[in-house]
Write a protein that holds these residues in place. Structure first.
Motif, PDB file in Angstrom:
ATOM      1  N   VAL A  90       0.718  -1.127  -0.379  1.00 13.39           N
ATOM      2  CA  VAL A  90      -0.025  -0.210   0.347  1.00 13.39           C
ATOM      3  C   VAL A  90       1.146   1.405   0.115  1.00 13.39           C
ATOM      4  O   VAL A  90      -0.330   2.728  -0.760  1.00 13.39           O
ATOM      5  N   TYR A  91       2.162   1.264  -0.115  1.00 17.91           N
ATOM      6  CA  TYR A  91       2.924   2.217   0.356  1.00 17.91           C
ATOM      7  C   TYR A  91       3.967   2.180  -0.950  1.00 17.91           C
ATOM      8  O   TYR A  91       4.278   3.268  -1.578  1.00 17.91           O
ATOM      9  N   ASP A  92       3.583   1.428  -2.050  1.00 11.60           N
ATOM     10  CA  ASP A  92       3.914   2.114  -3.255  1.00 11.60           C
ATOM     11  C   ASP A  92       5.704   1.451  -2.964  1.00 11.60           C
ATOM     12  O   ASP A  92       6.141   2.215  -3.467  1.00 11.60           O
ATOM     13  N   ALA A  93       6.297   0.526  -2.337  1.00 14.76           N
ATOM     14  CA  ALA A  93       7.328   0.295  -2.399  1.00 14.76           C
ATOM     15  C   ALA A  93       8.563  -0.198  -3.467  1.00 14.76           C
ATOM     16  O   ALA A  93       7.778  -1.606  -3.707  1.00 14.76           O
ATOM     17  N   LYS A  94       9.370   0.331  -3.557  1.00 16.68           N
ATOM     18  CA  LYS A  94      10.136  -0.930  -4.911  1.00 16.68           C
ATOM     19  C   LYS A  94      11.342  -1.091  -3.905  1.00 16.68           C
ATOM     20  O   LYS A  94      12.229  -0.746  -2.645  1.00 16.68           O
ATOM     21  N   LEU A  95      11.415  -2.411  -4.876  1.00  9.65           N
ATOM     22  CA  LEU A  95      12.723  -3.325  -4.209  1.00  9.65           C
ATOM     23  C   LEU A  95      13.969  -3.465  -5.360  1.00  9.65           C
ATOM     24  O   LEU A  95      13.855  -3.154  -6.147  1.00  9.65           O
ATOM     25  N   SER A 150       4.810  -5.659  -6.198  1.00  9.00           N
ATOM     26  CA  SER A 150       3.945  -6.023  -6.190  1.00  9.00           C
ATOM     27  C   SER A 150       4.613  -7.126  -7.992  1.00  9.00           C
ATOM     28  O   SER A 150       4.143  -8.046  -7.687  1.00  9.00           O
ATOM     29  N   SER A 151       5.708  -6.610  -9.062  1.00  7.74           N
ATOM     30  CA  SER A 151       6.187  -6.839  -9.821  1.00  7.74           C
ATOM     31  C   SER A 151       7.162  -8.591  -8.558  1.00  7.74           C
ATOM     32  O   SER A 151       7.280  -9.439  -9.512  1.00  7.74           O
ATOM     33  N   TRP A 152       7.686  -7.850  -7.855  1.00 14.92           N
ATOM     34  CA  TRP A 152       8.338  -9.037  -7.691  1.00 14.92           C
ATOM     35  C   TRP A 152       7.274 -10.698  -6.974  1.00 14.92           C
ATOM     36  O   TRP A 152       7.635 -11.634  -7.007  1.00 14.92           O
ATOM     37  N   LEU A 153       6.575 -10.251  -6.201  1.00 16.86           N
ATOM     38  CA  LEU A 153       5.368 -11.349  -6.002  1.00 16.86           C
ATOM     39  C   LEU A 153       5.063 -11.520  -7.013  1.00 16.86           C
ATOM     40  O   LEU A 153       4.544 -12.856  -7.217  1.00 16.86           O
ATOM     41  N   ASP A 206       4.541 -16.280 -11.142  1.00 18.04           N
ATOM     42  CA  ASP A 206       4.506 -16.999 -12.724  1.00 18.04           C
ATOM     43  C   ASP A 206       6.096 -18.330 -12.804  1.00 18.04           C
ATOM     44  O   ASP A 206       6.578 -17.969 -13.737  1.00 18.04           O
ATOM     45  N   GLY A 207       6.940 -17.842 -11.057  1.00 20.76           N
ATOM     46  CA  GLY A 207       7.986 -19.080 -11.580  1.00 20.76           C
ATOM     47  C   GLY A 207       9.001 -18.047 -12.134  1.00 20.76           C
ATOM     48  O   GLY A 207      10.474 -18.707 -12.470  1.00 20.76           O
ATOM     49  N   SER A 208       9.306 -16.661 -12.623  1.00 18.15           N
ATOM     50  CA  SER A 208      10.405 -15.632 -13.192  1.00 18.15           C
ATOM     51  C   SER A 208      11.224 -15.605 -12.027  1.00 18.15           C
ATOM     52  O   SER A 208      12.157 -14.754 -12.345  1.00 18.15           O
ATOM     53  N   ARG A 209      11.260 -15.593 -10.811  1.00 19.74           N
ATOM     54  CA  ARG A 209      11.880 -15.314  -9.729  1.00 19.74           C
ATOM     55  C   ARG A 209      13.051 -15.328  -9.589  1.00 19.74           C
ATOM     56  O   ARG A 209      13.751 -17.167 -10.047  1.00 19.74           O
ATOM     57  N   ASN A 210      14.294 -15.350 -10.152  1.00 23.09           N
ATOM     58  CA  ASN A 210      15.740 -15.471 -10.374  1.00 23.09           C
ATOM     59  C   ASN A 210      16.336 -15.608  -7.840  1.00 23.09           C
ATOM     60  O   ASN A 210      16.085 -14.766  -7.174  1.00 23.09           O
ATOM     61  N   PRO A 211      16.236 -16.978  -7.604  1.00 26.05           N
ATOM     62  CA  PRO A 211      16.549 -16.908  -6.268  1.00 26.05           C
ATOM     63  C   PRO A 211      17.969 -16.951  -6.347  1.00 26.05           C
ATOM     64  O   PRO A 211      17.964 -16.707  -4.706  1.00 26.05           O
ATOM     65  N   MET A 229       0.435 -15.371  -0.593  1.00 25.42           N
ATOM     66  CA  MET A 229       0.460 -14.333  -0.747  1.00 25.42           C
ATOM     67  C   MET A 229       0.231 -13.442  -0.952  1.00 25.42           C
ATOM     68  O   MET A 229      -0.670 -13.184  -1.243  1.00 25.42           O
ATOM     69  N   ALA A 230       0.781 -12.068  -0.249  1.00 26.04           N
ATOM     70  CA  ALA A 230       0.099 -10.948   0.178  1.00 26.04           C
ATOM     71  C   ALA A 230      -1.126 -10.174  -1.779  1.00 26.04           C
ATOM     72  O   ALA A 230       0.351 -10.958  -2.790  1.00 26.04           O
ATOM     73  N   MET A 231      -1.555  -9.803  -2.025  1.00 28.14           N
ATOM     74  CA  MET A 231      -2.018  -9.129  -2.625  1.00 28.14           C
ATOM     75  C   MET A 231      -2.469  -7.961  -2.974  1.00 28.14           C
ATOM     76  O   MET A 231      -3.219  -7.482  -1.919  1.00 28.14           O
ATOM     77  N   ARG A 232      -2.878  -6.608  -3.671  1.00 28.15           N
ATOM     78  CA  ARG A 232      -3.778  -4.859  -4.393  1.00 28.15           C
ATOM     79  C   ARG A 232      -4.485  -5.812  -4.655  1.00 28.15           C
ATOM     80  O   ARG A 232      -5.168  -6.655  -5.266  1.00 28.15           O
ATOM     81  N   LEU A 233      -5.501  -4.882  -3.870  1.00 28.03           N
ATOM     82  CA  LEU A 233      -6.908  -5.668  -4.118  1.00 28.03           C
ATOM     83  C   LEU A 233      -7.400  -4.775  -5.201  1.00 28.03           C
ATOM     84  O   LEU A 233      -7.882  -3.324  -4.878  1.00 28.03           O
ATOM     85  N   MET A 234      -6.800  -4.756  -6.381  1.00 25.32           N
ATOM     86  CA  MET A 234      -7.202  -3.220  -7.336  1.00 25.32           C
ATOM     87  C   MET A 234      -8.619  -3.215  -7.665  1.00 25.32           C
ATOM     88  O   MET A 234      -8.808  -2.182  -7.733  1.00 25.32           O
ATOM     89  N   ASP A 235      -9.510  -3.603  -7.890  1.00 25.94           N
ATOM     90  CA  ASP A 235     -11.014  -3.795  -7.836  1.00 25.94           C
ATOM     91  C   ASP A 235     -11.609  -3.167  -7.047  1.00 25.94           C
ATOM     92  O   ASP A 235     -12.369  -2.596  -6.951  1.00 25.94           O
ATOM     93  N   SER A 236     -11.389  -3.449  -5.532  1.00 27.60           N
ATOM     94  CA  SER A 236     -11.737  -3.048  -4.238  1.00 27.60           C
ATOM     95  C   SER A 236     -11.554  -1.416  -4.513  1.00 27.60           C
ATOM     96  O   SER A 236     -12.064  -0.937  -4.472  1.00 27.60           O
TER      97      SER A 236
END
Length: 304
Positions: A135-140, A154-157, A162-167, A241-248
């Motif tokens: 909710v604070y629109d943080a960047k990592l 959001s992008s990292w989550l 989708d399995g695109s993260r590099n561990p 996993m946490a998520m933004r609730l954009m529709d709400s």
């Protein structure tokens, strides 16, 4: 070669880089046969539970100065990934981010917060700080094979889904935009008249030191006409996993802020929130609880 699991007597080699350049060199040299450790609280739990094997090499991040501390840089608050949760909770700068400060204080027990880091909580993928950071629109900021890469929470989550993260990527710091106000085109007196609404709620199986069932966070701004000019809502909890609730969020944005919206928000969140069921709570229970917690929180904030 992978050594046997923790508890067998086998111990990994421990490397302690002192800057990001040394860390990058070790990442490349030990790729695939190492793990990274911050506070180590989650890693120790996984080893003792037999959930993951002990690695051949372990890279400690504790000595890298760029990865610790909290500061204001320009229009951002920057939190080093190695900053202990205890320091985050006590840091005066975090009074400006009350949702995150409350989330940190709700994690585990003081003995764990003395050791655990905010970066470790994030990298777990299911940490209780994630709804607040959403909710604070943080960047990592991540150290990757190609250098520093910046991703929204959001992008990292999504990468975890989708399995695109590099561990092998290493979280270096968290950057949170500071909010002077959403009303930047009006004078100072009017700007301070705009109202902020924010809260964080966590429901666990017992009061403290247990995994959450549901965590929710809401941040909003209301203008002088009593209309929502900004709204950010997130939910997570447990191993989901946490998520933004954009529709709400869209249902509230631009509308008049009233207590009557509490019931509408509760229903919308229950419908939108994607979660799971397990031995402790059904999927429906988690969805409905997230809706009720956000609806009740909004009612409390708007009720006069």
């Amino acid at each position: 070669m992978v050594t046997p699991a923790y508890g067998s007597g086998a111990m990994p080699s421990v490397w302690q880089p002192e800057n990001l350049q040394e860390l990058q060199t070790l990442r490349r040299r030990l790729k695939g046969i190492c793990c990274f450790t911050a506070g180590g609280t989650l890693l120790r739990t996984q080893w003792e539970g037999g959930l993951v094997p002990s690695p051949e090499h372990m890279i400690s991040l504790a000595r890298i100065p760029e990865m610790s501390g909290i500061s204001i840089r320009g229009d951002e608050m920057v939190i080093g990934a190695m900053t202990r949760l205890k320091e985050c909770a006590a840091q005066a700068l975090l009074h400006q981010l009350p949702i995150l400060q409350e989330a940190v204080n709700a994690i585990a027990a003081p003995s764990i917060r003395n050791v655990a880091t905010i970066g470790g909580n994030i990298v777990s993928g299911v940490g209780d700080t994630l709804p607040a950071l959403l909710v604070y629109d943080a960047k990592l900021h991540w150290l990757t094979d190609n250098g520093i890469d910046i991703r929204s929470v959001s992008s990292w989550l999504r990468g975890g889904r989708d399995g695109s993260r590099n561990p092998g990527d290493v979280l270096i710091s968290i950057h949170i935009p500071m909010r002077p106000s959403s009303l930047l085109d009006v004078d100072s007196e009017q700007r301070h008249a705009a109202r902020e609404v924010s809260f964080y709620r966590k429901l666990g199986r017992r009061e403290t030191f247990s995994a959450s069932l549901v965590t929710v966070a809401l941040y909003g701004e209301i203008d002088l006409d009593n209309r929502w000019t900004k709204i950010a809502i997130a939910a997570g909890g447990g191993s989901g996993m946490a998520m933004r609730l954009m529709d709400s969020e869209r249902q509230l944005l631009g509308s008049e802020a009233t207590v009557m919206q509490a019931a509408t928000l509760a229903a919308s969140v229950t419908d939108e929130f994607t979660t799971y069921g397990d031995a402790f709570a059904t999927e429906h229970y988690r969805k409905q609880t997230a809706g009720n917690m956000l609806g009740a929180g909004l009612w409390e904030e708007l009720h006069e």
